[in-house]
Design an enzyme around this catalytic site. Structure first.
Site, PDB file in Angstrom:
ATOM      1  N   LYS A 254     -41.192   3.541 -76.062  1.00 54.98           N
ATOM      2  CA  LYS A 254     -41.870   4.182 -76.946  1.00 54.98           C
ATOM      3  C   LYS A 254     -42.491   4.925 -77.008  1.00 54.98           C
ATOM      4  O   LYS A 254     -43.795   5.204 -76.067  1.00 54.98           O
ATOM      5  CB  LYS A 254     -42.883   2.557 -78.429  1.00 54.98           C
ATOM      6  CG  LYS A 254     -44.136   3.472 -79.571  1.00 54.98           C
ATOM      7  CD  LYS A 254     -44.195   2.546 -80.021  1.00 54.98           C
ATOM      8  CE  LYS A 254     -45.183   2.439 -81.419  1.00 54.98           C
ATOM      9  NZ  LYS A 254     -45.120   0.971 -82.373  1.00 54.98           N
TER      10      LYS A 254
ATOM     11  N   GLY B 248     -57.030  -0.207 -78.375  1.00 50.47           N
ATOM     12  CA  GLY B 248     -57.179  -0.432 -77.253  1.00 50.47           C
ATOM     13  C   GLY B 248     -56.690  -1.658 -75.986  1.00 50.47           C
ATOM     14  O   GLY B 248     -56.226  -1.742 -75.457  1.00 50.47           O
ATOM     15  N   PHE B 249     -55.709  -2.252 -76.901  1.00 47.32           N
ATOM     16  CA  PHE B 249     -54.370  -3.141 -76.476  1.00 47.32           C
ATOM     17  C   PHE B 249     -55.172  -4.664 -76.190  1.00 47.32           C
ATOM     18  O   PHE B 249     -55.430  -4.954 -75.087  1.00 47.32           O
ATOM     19  CB  PHE B 249     -53.919  -2.833 -74.607  1.00 47.32           C
ATOM     20  CG  PHE B 249     -52.413  -1.805 -75.316  1.00 47.32           C
ATOM     21  CD1 PHE B 249     -52.329  -1.243 -75.984  1.00 47.32           C
ATOM     22  CD2 PHE B 249     -52.190  -1.318 -73.654  1.00 47.32           C
ATOM     23  CE1 PHE B 249     -50.986  -0.403 -75.389  1.00 47.32           C
ATOM     24  CE2 PHE B 249     -51.145  -0.561 -74.139  1.00 47.32           C
ATOM     25  CZ  PHE B 249     -50.484  -0.194 -75.302  1.00 47.32           C
TER      26      PHE B 249
ATOM     27  N   GLY C 241     -49.721   5.918 -91.247  1.00 52.32           N
ATOM     28  CA  GLY C 241     -49.610   5.667 -92.604  1.00 52.32           C
ATOM     29  C   GLY C 241     -48.955   7.092 -93.008  1.00 52.32           C
ATOM     30  O   GLY C 241     -48.375   7.772 -92.182  1.00 52.32           O
TER      31      GLY C 241
ATOM     32  N   ASN D 133     -57.147   3.817 -85.847  1.00 52.28           N
ATOM     33  CA  ASN D 133     -57.490   2.605 -85.068  1.00 52.28           C
ATOM     34  C   ASN D 133     -57.745   3.383 -83.506  1.00 52.28           C
ATOM     35  O   ASN D 133     -56.976   3.937 -82.509  1.00 52.28           O
ATOM     36  CB  ASN D 133     -56.905   1.329 -85.149  1.00 52.28           C
ATOM     37  CG  ASN D 133     -55.129   1.522 -83.713  1.00 52.28           C
ATOM     38  OD1 ASN D 133     -55.569   0.499 -82.264  1.00 52.28           O
ATOM     39  ND2 ASN D 133     -54.178   2.357 -83.995  1.00 52.28           N
TER      40      ASN D 133
ATOM     41  N   ALA E 290     -44.606  -3.086 -83.641  1.00 54.19           N
ATOM     42  CA  ALA E 290     -45.691  -4.114 -82.921  1.00 54.19           C
ATOM     43  C   ALA E 290     -47.714  -3.327 -83.730  1.00 54.19           C
ATOM     44  O   ALA E 290     -47.134  -2.269 -83.925  1.00 54.19           O
ATOM     45  CB  ALA E 290     -45.956  -3.652 -81.173  1.00 54.19           C
ATOM     46  N   GLY E 291     -48.340  -4.394 -82.729  1.00 56.86           N
ATOM     47  CA  GLY E 291     -50.008  -4.397 -83.318  1.00 56.86           C
ATOM     48  C   GLY E 291     -50.176  -5.281 -84.165  1.00 56.86           C
ATOM     49  O   GLY E 291     -51.688  -5.330 -84.774  1.00 56.86           O
TER      50      GLY E 291
ATOM     51  N   ASN F  62     -54.995   4.718 -77.136  1.00 59.71           N
ATOM     52  CA  ASN F  62     -56.457   4.966 -76.676  1.00 59.71           C
ATOM     53  C   ASN F  62     -56.353   3.700 -75.391  1.00 59.71           C
ATOM     54  O   ASN F  62     -57.090   3.758 -75.127  1.00 59.71           O
ATOM     55  CB  ASN F  62     -56.119   3.259 -77.851  1.00 59.71           C
ATOM     56  CG  ASN F  62     -56.882   3.917 -79.345  1.00 59.71           C
ATOM     57  OD1 ASN F  62     -56.997   5.422 -79.596  1.00 59.71           O
ATOM     58  ND2 ASN F  62     -55.516   3.335 -80.027  1.00 59.71           N
ATOM     59  N   THR F  63     -55.754   3.974 -75.003  1.00 54.87           N
ATOM     60  CA  THR F  63     -55.418   3.566 -72.983  1.00 54.87           C
ATOM     61  C   THR F  63     -55.499   4.546 -72.596  1.00 54.87           C
ATOM     62  O   THR F  63     -54.923   5.575 -72.141  1.00 54.87           O
ATOM     63  CB  THR F  63     -54.458   2.775 -73.035  1.00 54.87           C
ATOM     64  OG1 THR F  63     -54.826   1.430 -73.016  1.00 54.87           O
ATOM     65  CG2 THR F  63     -55.103   2.279 -71.300  1.00 54.87           C
TER      66      THR F  63
ATOM     67  N   GLY G 101     -45.321   6.170 -90.821  1.00 52.79           N
ATOM     68  CA  GLY G 101     -45.577   6.535 -92.344  1.00 52.79           C
ATOM     69  C   GLY G 101     -44.628   5.862 -93.927  1.00 52.79           C
ATOM     70  O   GLY G 101     -44.521   6.012 -94.972  1.00 52.79           O
TER      71      GLY G 101
ATOM     72  N   ASN H 109     -45.121   6.274 -82.365  1.00 56.10           N
ATOM     73  CA  ASN H 109     -46.863   5.825 -82.203  1.00 56.10           C
ATOM     74  C   ASN H 109     -48.038   6.827 -83.339  1.00 56.10           C
ATOM     75  O   ASN H 109     -47.023   7.540 -83.758  1.00 56.10           O
ATOM     76  CB  ASN H 109     -47.398   5.383 -80.633  1.00 56.10           C
ATOM     77  CG  ASN H 109     -48.122   4.221 -80.587  1.00 56.10           C
ATOM     78  OD1 ASN H 109     -48.584   3.827 -81.521  1.00 56.10           O
ATOM     79  ND2 ASN H 109     -48.121   4.015 -79.373  1.00 56.10           N
TER      80      ASN H 109
ATOM     81  N   SER I 194     -50.030   4.555 -76.928  1.00 54.71           N
ATOM     82  CA  SER I 194     -50.894   4.362 -77.208  1.00 54.71           C
ATOM     83  C   SER I 194     -52.029   6.310 -76.935  1.00 54.71           C
ATOM     84  O   SER I 194     -51.692   5.824 -76.290  1.00 54.71           O
ATOM     85  CB  SER I 194     -51.098   3.275 -76.445  1.00 54.71           C
ATOM     86  OG  SER I 194     -52.726   3.119 -77.473  1.00 54.71           O
TER      87      SER I 194
END
Length: 372
Positions: free
Chosen positions: A216, A113-114, A267, A110, A61-62, A175-176, A296, A245, A173
């Protein structure tokens, strides 16, 4: 890396990373990326959670947040594609710039933020492809300003249960704000109670086979948190875990340009960390619960290491940025050659063969648990 992509990559890397990503999606959408001839090797066929995957390599996903190019991505050779993360309402995500390459480390940071078009738009696209072949999962999340995040996940289950090959509940995530708290304790138990009930109810209402639900998780968990999460996931009968994640750690990229940007790191630098966590989850979950290894993966060697650490299936995304659209086929061809050399009848036999060894080696450098 193929010759054509090798020529194009320096030009793409002159663009903002998110802009370059958008161009790659557009190229797939317009059919400008030729179909790759996916090797048919019965030894790569994998049965997981009642689904038969033609091969165990998936697109994480992403990449295709809005289900715009799922079938085009399958034509690159992937055995399955996961779209999203999708939230009930459309949202813009965080302010730009919000995606940063770290080329010397084959990594990306990154803080998107969804950002996505929302349930209605993505469901329309999934409905349009519902009679096509190919395994496409939907990754669901919660809106940043939601007053009831559990309700957002339940809404995602109801919207996509009949359209997706499987569903992924993304609570990992970074980022939220506050989202990762849903990985822990009573919050996770309550979330999974409602999600699994929603899945069962939606399947019964539609008189269809129940779609598997995967959870996840983050790589930034302590050993105690891993065991507690595993107990809850087993208690609520989640069909599998996706491990993992992005990480908040910056181990391995310290001092590099963009390394201090906020967000999740993906990565090459996250490989050791995510693989160790994967092995820990295999030990905690036992042999019967499917695990999907992410983090990775960039070639057949890293793919196989994930399987040795306990993965039934393996996903990648960041490696495409550096390896180009031929990467899936290269990995699959190399996997077939590995099976030839090793005299192995099925890729599934690789699973779990080095779990004890990986854990006996102790946590990798930079293991310290990171908090948002």
């Amino acid at each position: 890396m193929s010759g054509l992509y090798g020529l194009a990559r320096p030009l793409l890397f002159k663009l903002d990373a998110e802009r370059a990503h958008g161009l790659s999606v557009e190229a797939l959408r317009r059919g400008l990326v030729p179909r790759r001839n996916r090797p048919v090797d019965a030894r790569l066929r994998t049965e997981v959670a009642g689904i038969t995957f033609p091969n165990p390599l998936g697109l994480a996903a992403g990449y295709d947040k809005n289900a715009e190019v799922a079938d085009a991505a399958l034509r690159l050779g992937f055995g399955f594609v996961e779209v999203g993360t999708v939230t009930p309402l459309p949202q813009e995500g965080n302010d730009k710039p919000r995606v940063f390459r770290l080329p010397g480390a084959a990594a990306v940071i990154n803080r998107l933020g969804f950002n996505n078009h929302g349930h209605a738009d993505v469901a329309e696209r999934m409905e349009a492809r519902s009679r096509k072949a190919g395994i496409v999962g939907v990754n669901i999340g919660a809106n940043k300003d939601s007053e009831d995040r559990i309700a957002d996940y339940v809404a995602g289950i109801h919207r996509f249960e009949a359209l997706a090959s499987y569903l992924t509940v993304n609570v990992s995530s970074p980022n939220t704000p506050g989202l990762r708290k849903l990985q822990q304790g009573s919050d996770l138990d309550r979330l999974l109670e409602f999600v699994m009930a929603a899945r069962d109810g939606a399947a019964a209402l539609a008189a269809t086979k129940r779609r598997p639900v995967f959870l996840k998780v983050a790589p930034d968990l302590s050993e105690d948190e891993i065991w507690a999460l595993a107990d809850t996931a087993k208690h609520r009968k989640v069909e599998g875990l996706i491990v993992s994640n992005t990480t908040l750690s910056r181990h391995g990229v310290e001092g590099r340009p963009n390394a201090d940007e906020a967000g999740g790191l993906s990565g090459r630098p996250v490989f050791d960390r995510s693989t160790y966590v994967l092995a820990m989850f295999r030990r905690a979950m036992g042999p019967d619960v499917p695990l999907i290894g992410v983090g990775g993966v960039e070639n057949a060697s890293t793919f196989l290491r994930k399987m040795e650490a306990g993965a039934d299936l393996v996903q990648l995304y960041t490696a495409l940025v550096y390896g180009g659209p031929d990467l899936p086929i290269r990995i699959l061809n190399d996997l077939s050659r590995h099976l030839d050399r090793a005299g192995i009848d099925t890729i599934a036999s690789v699973r779990d063969t080095r779990v004890d060894e990986i854990l006996a080696g102790g946590p990798p450098l930079g293991w310290e648990v990171q908090r948002p």
